[in-house]
Design an enzyme around this catalytic site. Structure first.
Site, PDB file in Angstrom:
ATOM      1  N   HIS A 125      51.239  45.554  33.702  1.00 30.56           N
ATOM      2  CA  HIS A 125      50.477  46.471  34.655  1.00 30.56           C
ATOM      3  C   HIS A 125      51.246  47.827  34.826  1.00 30.56           C
ATOM      4  CE1 HIS A 125      47.862  43.126  35.821  1.00 30.56           C
ATOM      5  NE2 HIS A 125      48.770  42.507  36.326  1.00 30.56           N
ATOM      6  N   ASP A 161      47.687  36.915  29.629  1.00 30.67           N
ATOM      7  CA  ASP A 161      47.833  36.593  31.068  1.00 30.67           C
ATOM      8  C   ASP A 161      46.482  36.760  31.888  1.00 30.67           C
ATOM      9  OD1 ASP A 161      50.358  37.476  33.328  1.00 30.67           O
ATOM     10  OD2 ASP A 161      48.511  38.147  34.041  1.00 30.67           O
ATOM     11  N   HIS A 163      45.680  38.205  34.350  1.00 35.42           N
ATOM     12  CA  HIS A 163      45.156  39.412  34.654  1.00 35.42           C
ATOM     13  C   HIS A 163      44.983  40.412  33.611  1.00 35.42           C
ATOM     14  CE1 HIS A 163      47.500  37.533  37.918  1.00 35.42           C
ATOM     15  NE2 HIS A 163      46.551  37.761  38.567  1.00 35.42           N
ATOM     16  N   ASP A 245      50.211  32.558  34.129  1.00 35.44           N
ATOM     17  CA  ASP A 245      49.282  32.467  35.204  1.00 35.44           C
ATOM     18  C   ASP A 245      47.811  32.096  34.635  1.00 35.44           C
ATOM     19  OD1 ASP A 245      48.978  35.009  33.928  1.00 35.44           O
ATOM     20  OD2 ASP A 245      49.518  36.006  35.851  1.00 35.44           O
TER      21      ASP A 245
HETATM   22 ZN   LIG Z   1      49.208  38.139  35.669  1.00 37.35          ZN
END
Ligand SMILES: [Zn+2]
Length: 306
Positions: A125, A161, A163, A245
């Site tokens: 990120h 991931d 996200h 995750d």
């Molecule tokens: Zn993540």
């Protein structure tokens, strides 16, 4: 091919504070899980990674932002966004996290090993001039640019991931020699990563999916996107942003993958990498907030990388 387990003791010095989900226990779970697979444990090459240099960090970040992270750490710490903390050890941790992945790239290019990099803080990120979502520096994005500088003509990044890897996308999408495939839950944090967002060179494949689907659907969707991204593009190196995750039961995600699916995806990526580039592959830990599952997932990947 040999498999290297690359980490750095300083990655544990990034102190996010009480009850933060991104804590050092996530890393400690990996050697603990490894010791239960004695054969793998003894077969791995265990490596203490290097520190990335400021020139390495500059491959993806503004010098002013790098200075800011160093200075906040030197002052004893602070907060960069609502979720992202810098402690006094974070500067060493963050440049060690990048350095471990760069060591992995060197091992891959030199034909020494495929690598799993057990690093924190995570990276996908982080933006050019700001921290975001537990991430300080773009570990994998920097590694992709570093590999290009070392002469690799085309790099593929696969991010599973839960996200969206918005930071990685932002840091690589202007370079059409780096392709980025991200599968992520949607709608979900950070809210980016629509399928229509292909980047300025159409070198990005975003695969947004709802949570709670059957796990085989996630596996098939990611494989299909990777296949599409590589029909006219033969990578010279594969980088995997390994976020655990996306496993069933993670406190920060609603995907349903099990450890076997991680093993299956890894084995598939290894077989593709063998066809493309002599099996050159580096995986780096991103998210994953159930430490036991992070340990099991990392071990499954290293087993599948042999
Ligand atoms: Zn993540």
């Amino acid at each position: 091919m040999n498999v290297a387990y690359i980490s750095h003791s300083d990655c544990g010095r990034h102190d996010t504070g009480w009850r933060h989900p991104e804590h050092v226990g996530r890393l400690r779970a990996i050697p603990r899980a490894l010791r239960e697979d004695v054969e793998l444990y003894h077969a791995l090459e265990q490596v203490e990674g290097r520190y990335a240099s400021e020139a390495d960090l500059a491959l993806a970040h503004d010098a002013g932002y790098v200075d800011e992270v160093r200075e906040i750490a030197q002052r004893g710490g602070g907060r960069l966004d609502a979720d992202t903390v810098v402690s006094d050890g974070s500067w060493d941790a963050a440049r060690a996290a990048v350095g471990c992945v760069l060591d992995g790239v060197d091992f891959a290019i030199d034909g020494k090993a495929r690598s799993f990099c057990a690093v924190r803080p995570p990276g996908h990120h982080a933006l050019r001039d700001s921290a975001m979502g537990f991430c300080l520096f773009g570990n994998v994005a920097i590694a992709a640019h570093y590999a290009r500088r070392r002469g690799v003509e085309r790099v593929l990044i696969v991010d599973w991931d839960v996200h969206h890897g918005n930071g990685t996308q932002a840091l690589v999408e202007s370079d059409p020699t780096i392709r980025f495939v991200s599968m992520h839950q949607s709608p979900w944090y950070p809210g980016t990563g629509a399928a229509a967002d292909r980047g300025p060179h159409k070198s990005v494949w975003n695969v947004p999916l709802p949570g709670n689907l059957a796990p085989a659907l996630y596996v098939a969707a990611l494989q299909s996107a990777v296949t599409e991204a590589t029909t006219d593009f033969t990578p010279g190196l594969v980088l995997i942003s390994a976020g655990f995750d996306s496993l069933h039961g993670d406190p920060l995600g609603e995907f349903t993958l099990e450890i076997d699916h991680i093993a299956q995806l890894t084995a598939w990526m290894v077989s593709r990498a063998n066809e493309w580039c002599g099996g050159r592959m580096v995986a780096a830990l991103e998210g994953g907030y159930d430490p036991e599952r992070v340990g099991a997932g990392a071990v499954a990947m290293m087993r599948a990388m042999r």
